[in-house]
Motif scaffolding. Sequence first.
Motif, PDB file in Angstrom:
ATOM      1  N   ILE A 110     -10.870 -14.837  20.681  1.00  0.00           N
ATOM      2  CA  ILE A 110     -12.027 -14.142  21.260  1.00  0.00           C
ATOM      3  C   ILE A 110     -12.514 -13.038  20.314  1.00  0.00           C
ATOM      4  N   ALA A 111     -11.589 -12.484  19.516  1.00  0.00           N
ATOM      5  CA  ALA A 111     -11.942 -11.448  18.540  1.00  0.00           C
ATOM      6  C   ALA A 111     -10.793 -11.317  17.545  1.00  0.00           C
ATOM      7  N   MET A 112     -11.142 -10.911  16.315  1.00  0.00           N
ATOM      8  CA  MET A 112     -10.103 -10.811  15.273  1.00  0.00           C
ATOM      9  C   MET A 112     -10.604  -9.899  14.156  1.00  0.00           C
ATOM     10  N   LYS A 113      -9.719  -9.074  13.578  1.00  0.00           N
ATOM     11  CA  LYS A 113     -10.105  -8.246  12.427  1.00  0.00           C
ATOM     12  C   LYS A 113      -8.870  -7.862  11.619  1.00  0.00           C
ATOM     13  N   LEU A 114      -9.108  -7.446  10.380  1.00  0.00           N
ATOM     14  CA  LEU A 114      -8.022  -6.925   9.530  1.00  0.00           C
ATOM     15  C   LEU A 114      -8.146  -5.408   9.510  1.00  0.00           C
ATOM     16  N   VAL A 115      -7.070  -4.697   9.864  1.00  0.00           N
ATOM     17  CA  VAL A 115      -7.124  -3.231   9.882  1.00  0.00           C
ATOM     18  C   VAL A 115      -5.860  -2.651   9.273  1.00  0.00           C
ATOM     19  N   LYS A 116      -5.977  -1.406   8.792  1.00  0.00           N
ATOM     20  CA  LYS A 116      -4.776  -0.709   8.341  1.00  0.00           C
ATOM     21  C   LYS A 116      -4.581   0.497   9.248  1.00  0.00           C
ATOM     22  N   LEU A 117      -3.481   0.495   9.979  1.00  0.00           N
ATOM     23  CA  LEU A 117      -3.166   1.631  10.848  1.00  0.00           C
ATOM     24  C   LEU A 117      -2.598   2.770  10.014  1.00  0.00           C
ATOM     25  N   ASN A 118      -2.638   3.996  10.550  1.00  0.00           N
ATOM     26  CA  ASN A 118      -1.882   5.099   9.965  1.00  0.00           C
ATOM     27  C   ASN A 118      -0.942   5.613  11.058  1.00  0.00           C
ATOM     28  N   SER A 119      -0.148   6.661  10.753  1.00  0.00           N
ATOM     29  CA  SER A 119       0.843   7.029  11.765  1.00  0.00           C
ATOM     30  C   SER A 119       0.163   7.527  13.042  1.00  0.00           C
ATOM     31  N   LYS A 120      -1.022   8.124  12.921  1.00  0.00           N
ATOM     32  CA  LYS A 120      -1.721   8.606  14.121  1.00  0.00           C
ATOM     33  C   LYS A 120      -2.194   7.432  14.986  1.00  0.00           C
ATOM     34  N   THR A 121      -2.865   6.453  14.367  1.00  0.00           N
ATOM     35  CA  THR A 121      -3.399   5.341  15.162  1.00  0.00           C
ATOM     36  C   THR A 121      -2.265   4.444  15.680  1.00  0.00           C
ATOM     37  N   ALA A 122      -1.240   4.217  14.843  1.00  0.00           N
ATOM     38  CA  ALA A 122      -0.091   3.423  15.318  1.00  0.00           C
ATOM     39  C   ALA A 122       0.580   4.150  16.489  1.00  0.00           C
ATOM     40  N   GLY A 123       0.652   5.482  16.407  1.00  0.00           N
ATOM     41  CA  GLY A 123       1.250   6.289  17.478  1.00  0.00           C
ATOM     42  C   GLY A 123       0.460   6.186  18.770  1.00  0.00           C
ATOM     43  N   GLU A 124      -0.864   6.168  18.664  1.00  0.00           N
ATOM     44  CA  GLU A 124      -1.690   6.008  19.867  1.00  0.00           C
ATOM     45  C   GLU A 124      -1.457   4.625  20.480  1.00  0.00           C
ATOM     46  N   PHE A 125      -1.424   3.619  19.607  1.00  0.00           N
ATOM     47  CA  PHE A 125      -1.257   2.255  20.106  1.00  0.00           C
ATOM     48  C   PHE A 125       0.095   2.085  20.802  1.00  0.00           C
ATOM     49  N   TYR A 126       1.149   2.639  20.197  1.00  0.00           N
ATOM     50  CA  TYR A 126       2.507   2.455  20.732  1.00  0.00           C
ATOM     51  C   TYR A 126       2.968   3.666  21.555  1.00  0.00           C
ATOM     52  N   ALA A 127       2.023   4.414  22.144  1.00  0.00           N
ATOM     53  CA  ALA A 127       2.369   5.636  22.889  1.00  0.00           C
ATOM     54  C   ALA A 127       3.433   5.391  23.971  1.00  0.00           C
ATOM     55  N   VAL A 128       3.433   4.199  24.579  1.00  0.00           N
ATOM     56  CA  VAL A 128       4.433   3.930  25.640  1.00  0.00           C
ATOM     57  C   VAL A 128       5.864   3.996  25.106  1.00  0.00           C
ATOM     58  N   HIS A 129       6.019   3.865  23.784  1.00  0.00           N
ATOM     59  CA  HIS A 129       7.375   3.877  23.210  1.00  0.00           C
ATOM     60  C   HIS A 129       7.759   5.227  22.610  1.00  0.00           C
ATOM     61  N   LYS A 130       6.972   6.286  22.922  1.00  0.00           N
ATOM     62  CA  LYS A 130       7.159   7.532  22.171  1.00  0.00           C
ATOM     63  C   LYS A 130       8.533   8.185  22.356  1.00  0.00           C
ATOM     64  N   ASP A 131       9.233   7.835  23.423  1.00  0.00           N
ATOM     65  CA  ASP A 131      10.564   8.423  23.611  1.00  0.00           C
ATOM     66  C   ASP A 131      11.692   7.533  23.094  1.00  0.00           C
ATOM     67  N   LYS A 132      11.340   6.386  22.524  1.00  0.00           N
ATOM     68  CA  LYS A 132      12.385   5.457  22.066  1.00  0.00           C
ATOM     69  C   LYS A 132      12.936   5.902  20.704  1.00  0.00           C
ATOM     70  N   PRO A 133      14.200   5.610  20.451  1.00  0.00           N
ATOM     71  CA  PRO A 133      14.794   6.039  19.172  1.00  0.00           C
ATOM     72  C   PRO A 133      14.138   5.391  17.946  1.00  0.00           C
ATOM     73  N   PHE A 134      13.525   4.220  18.150  1.00  0.00           N
ATOM     74  CA  PHE A 134      12.937   3.507  17.005  1.00  0.00           C
ATOM     75  C   PHE A 134      11.460   3.855  16.783  1.00  0.00           C
ATOM     76  N   TYR A 135      10.920   4.805  17.593  1.00  0.00           N
ATOM     77  CA  TYR A 135       9.469   5.058  17.581  1.00  0.00           C
ATOM     78  C   TYR A 135       8.923   5.404  16.187  1.00  0.00           C
ATOM     79  N   TYR A 136       9.533   6.379  15.498  1.00  0.00           N
ATOM     80  CA  TYR A 136       8.960   6.813  14.210  1.00  0.00           C
ATOM     81  C   TYR A 136       9.117   5.750  13.123  1.00  0.00           C
ATOM     82  N   ASP A 137      10.222   5.009  13.176  1.00  0.00           N
ATOM     83  CA  ASP A 137      10.374   3.885  12.232  1.00  0.00           C
ATOM     84  C   ASP A 137       9.312   2.823  12.504  1.00  0.00           C
ATOM     85  N   LEU A 138       9.039   2.598  13.788  1.00  0.00           N
ATOM     86  CA  LEU A 138       8.029   1.605  14.162  1.00  0.00           C
ATOM     87  C   LEU A 138       6.645   2.037  13.643  1.00  0.00           C
ATOM     88  N   LEU A 139       6.319   3.319  13.786  1.00  0.00           N
ATOM     89  CA  LEU A 139       5.019   3.801  13.291  1.00  0.00           C
ATOM     90  C   LEU A 139       4.928   3.664  11.781  1.00  0.00           C
TER      91      LEU A 139
END
Length: 144
Positions: free
Chosen positions: A34-63
């Motif tokens: 339905i939609a597709m694009k190529l993007v480069k996240l940064n730690s801020k945008t990746a952090g917004e996207f994965y906000a539900v995981h912000k308390d997980k031990p792997f959060y900063y490695d994931l970002l």
Amino acid sequence: MVQRTLAILKPDCVRKNLIGKVIKKFEDENFKIIAMKLVKLNSKTAGEFYAVHKDKPFYYDLLSFMSSGPCVPIVLEKENAIEEFRKVIGATDPAKADDGTIRKLYADSKEQNIVHGSDAPETANYEIQYFFSMKELVENDDKN
Ligand code: CMP
């Protein structure tokens, strides 16, 4: 019920030149793009996207991993898309993923696991809107 889900081909998928192979699996399973694009996240945008995981031990490695290179968000549509897509990608940990799933085939670890898929309707809505505006979502007029 026809549903939409958000997939992301993660930076490891792009780096390993697996974009085409992974999208082929989506098409083989009859997901409509339905939609597709190529993007480069940064730690801020990746952090917004994965906000539900912000308390997980792997959060900063994931970002840091998710902002380590370009990725490909894709909106997919199908009957019961969220659950069906999670079957196609397999368990988060590739060692536990079923044979034939994308993560079993291509992923190296729980973090570098090739592809993301939304886990519920509310998260799918948030995630789709995170990457795409309404006018970027193309009407699926396939009647099959
Ligand atoms: P994803 O489907 O993108 O959603 C959250 C991501 O966090 C998940 O895939 C993994 O990449 C990552 N993740 C989940 N659990 C772990 C873990 N135990 N260790 C490292 N990364 C994880």
